[in-house]
Write a protein that holds these residues in place. Sequence first.
Motif: not given
Length: 67
Positions: A13-37
């Motif tokens: 759960e802890y690792i997935n939380t960290l991964r999801l927070e990073k994914a949120w940043q990539m999607l919101k800030k960098d506009r990275t495509p979903v698959l790449e994220t």
Amino acid sequence: RFFKLHVGMTCTEYINTLRLEKAWQMLKKDRTPVLETALSCGFHNLSYFYRLFRKKYHMTPKEVLRQ
């Protein structure tokens, strides 16, 4: 058990939380495509990524990109 006792969640759960927070940043800030994220955050199963992301943020990754 030691990890959950001291952190309050399982190691997975802890690792997935960290991964999801990073994914949120990539999607919101960098506009990275979903698959790449998903792949760069360590999710190798796209449907699992979508499921966890929606559970945590109450929206899909594509909805985040559209905002």
